[in-house]
Write an enzyme that holds these catalytic residues in place. Structure first.
Site, PDB file in Angstrom:
ATOM      1  N   GLY A  12      91.023  10.919  71.236  1.00  0.00           N
ATOM      2  CA  GLY A  12      91.614  11.988  72.040  1.00  0.00           C
ATOM      3  C   GLY A  12      93.019  12.399  71.654  1.00  0.00           C
ATOM      4  N   ASN A  14      93.783  14.862  69.705  1.00  0.00           N
ATOM      5  CA  ASN A  14      93.828  16.333  69.795  1.00  0.00           C
ATOM      6  C   ASN A  14      93.874  16.789  71.251  1.00  0.00           C
ATOM      7  OD1 ASN A  14      93.669  17.833  67.099  1.00  0.00           O
ATOM      8  ND2 ASN A  14      92.206  16.153  66.815  1.00  0.00           N
ATOM      9  N   ILE A  92      76.223  17.486  68.228  1.00  0.00           N
ATOM     10  CA  ILE A  92      75.961  18.863  67.806  1.00  0.00           C
ATOM     11  C   ILE A  92      75.364  19.618  68.982  1.00  0.00           C
ATOM     12  CG2 ILE A  92      74.572  20.277  66.249  1.00  0.00           C
ATOM     13  CD1 ILE A  92      74.713  17.718  64.351  1.00  0.00           C
ATOM     14  N   LEU A  93      76.008  20.711  69.341  1.00  0.00           N
ATOM     15  CA  LEU A  93      75.548  21.481  70.496  1.00  0.00           C
ATOM     16  C   LEU A  93      74.614  22.603  70.055  1.00  0.00           C
ATOM     17  CD1 LEU A  93      78.934  21.654  72.404  1.00  0.00           C
ATOM     18  CD2 LEU A  93      76.909  20.344  73.067  1.00  0.00           C
ATOM     19  N   HIS A 109      87.796  20.757  62.738  1.00  0.00           N
ATOM     20  CA  HIS A 109      87.128  19.938  61.723  1.00  0.00           C
ATOM     21  C   HIS A 109      88.133  19.583  60.623  1.00  0.00           C
ATOM     22  CE1 HIS A 109      83.858  18.203  59.500  1.00  0.00           C
ATOM     23  NE2 HIS A 109      84.276  18.837  58.415  1.00  0.00           N
TER      24      HIS A 109
HETATM   25  C1  GRF Z   1      89.672  14.630  64.353  1.00  0.00           C
HETATM   26  O1  GRF Z   1      89.923  14.288  63.017  1.00  0.00           O
HETATM   27  C2  GRF Z   1      88.885  15.913  64.434  1.00  0.00           C
HETATM   28  O2  GRF Z   1      89.201  16.804  63.415  1.00  0.00           O
HETATM   29  C3  GRF Z   1      87.477  15.445  64.290  1.00  0.00           C
HETATM   30  O3  GRF Z   1      87.422  14.233  64.997  1.00  0.00           O
HETATM   31  C4  GRF Z   1      88.722  13.650  65.034  1.00  0.00           C
HETATM   32  C5  GRF Z   1      89.056  13.438  66.474  1.00  0.00           C
HETATM   33  O4  GRF Z   1      90.264  12.765  66.666  1.00  0.00           O
HETATM   34  N1  GRF Z   1      86.551  16.456  64.765  1.00  0.00           N
HETATM   35  P1  GRF Z   1      90.894  12.655  68.122  1.00  0.00           P
HETATM   36  O5  GRF Z   1      89.812  12.050  69.020  1.00  0.00           O
HETATM   37  O6  GRF Z   1      91.285  14.026  68.571  1.00  0.00           O
HETATM   38  O7  GRF Z   1      92.071  11.744  67.978  1.00  0.00           O
END
Ligand code: GRF
Length: 216
Positions: A12, A14, A92-93, A109
């Site tokens: 989490g 992001n 995958i949705l 991504h």
């Molecule tokens: C990130 O590298 C994102 O690009 C990918 O999964 C990872 C998630 O990281 N889709 P976090 O859970 O946000 O730390």
């Protein structure tokens, strides 16, 4: 204010970048609901710490993928969610979910798509020996990591890079491009025309991030 929902499966970081953007008022949006498909996701601790409504929906508690997706969509719509952000959501949705939010589901991504789609994008980049990689925020369609591109950030690869060191370098951009994209949606500036996405008023032709970041 734009109402957003965030889907997560793990760490989490992001999600945290979005929370920080909302709390510092760089993002004019409210996080109405965070849903994890994994009860042990660290992302849920972040929600608790910041007083954000969160729930867990496990795929195995539903008899089909369609039922799982309908439940996800229902929970988000119940809270008035207008934009869905996939932030490390490991599923995958399909149509059952996406039809509820046309062109309003975005994903981050860790590669310059269409290179290195799917799992372990950073490892794929290191093993392939490319000299640049990066991250992409895109609209989610029924393809896997191949929907219309909103923004991309480029980072170099170094001779000694490992999956971990490259992931870290890319992640520092993920934490900027994803919140910025949410803010572009909050400002109503994202226009999708087939595969072409334009952020109205953004500056194009810049590197390492195209279009240029404004607030992050
Ligand atoms: C990130 O590298 C994102 O690009 C990918 O999964 C990872 C998630 O990281 N889709 P976090 O859970 O946000 O730390």
């Amino acid at each position: 204010m734009l109402k957003i929902g965030v889907l997560v499966s793990g760490r989490g970081s992001n999600l945290q970048a979005i929370i920080d953007g909302v709390e510092s008022r760089k993002i004019y949006a409210s996080i109405e609901l965070v849903i994890s498909d994994n009860p042990d996701a660290y992302a849920l601790q972040r929600c608790k710490r910041h007083g954000i409504r969160h729930s867990v929906l496990r795929r195995k508690d539903f008899s089909s993928k369609d039922e799982f997706e309908e439940a996800l969509a229902e929970n988000l719509k119940e809270k008035g969610v207008e934009l869905v952000v996939l932030a490390g959501f490991m599923r995958i949705l399909g149509k059952s979910f996406l039809r509820h939010f046309p062109n309003k589901v975005i994903n981050i991504h860790p590669s310059l798509i269409p290179a290195f789609q799917g799992l372990h994008a950073q490892r794929q980049a290191v093993e392939f020996g490319v000299k640049v990689s990066g991250c992409t925020v895109h609209i989610v369609d029924e393809s896997v990591d191949a929907g219309p591109v909103i923004v991309q950030a480029v980072v170099p690869l170094l001779p000694d890079d490992t999956e971990e060191s490259l992931s870290e370098r890319i992640l520092s951009y993920e934490h900027r491009v994803l919140p910025q994209t949410v803010q572009w949606f909050a400002e109503g500036r994202v226009e999708v025309d087939g595969r072409k996405v334009i952020v109205r008023g953004a500056e194009y032709g810049t590197l390492p991030v195209n279009p240029r970041l404004e607030k992050f």
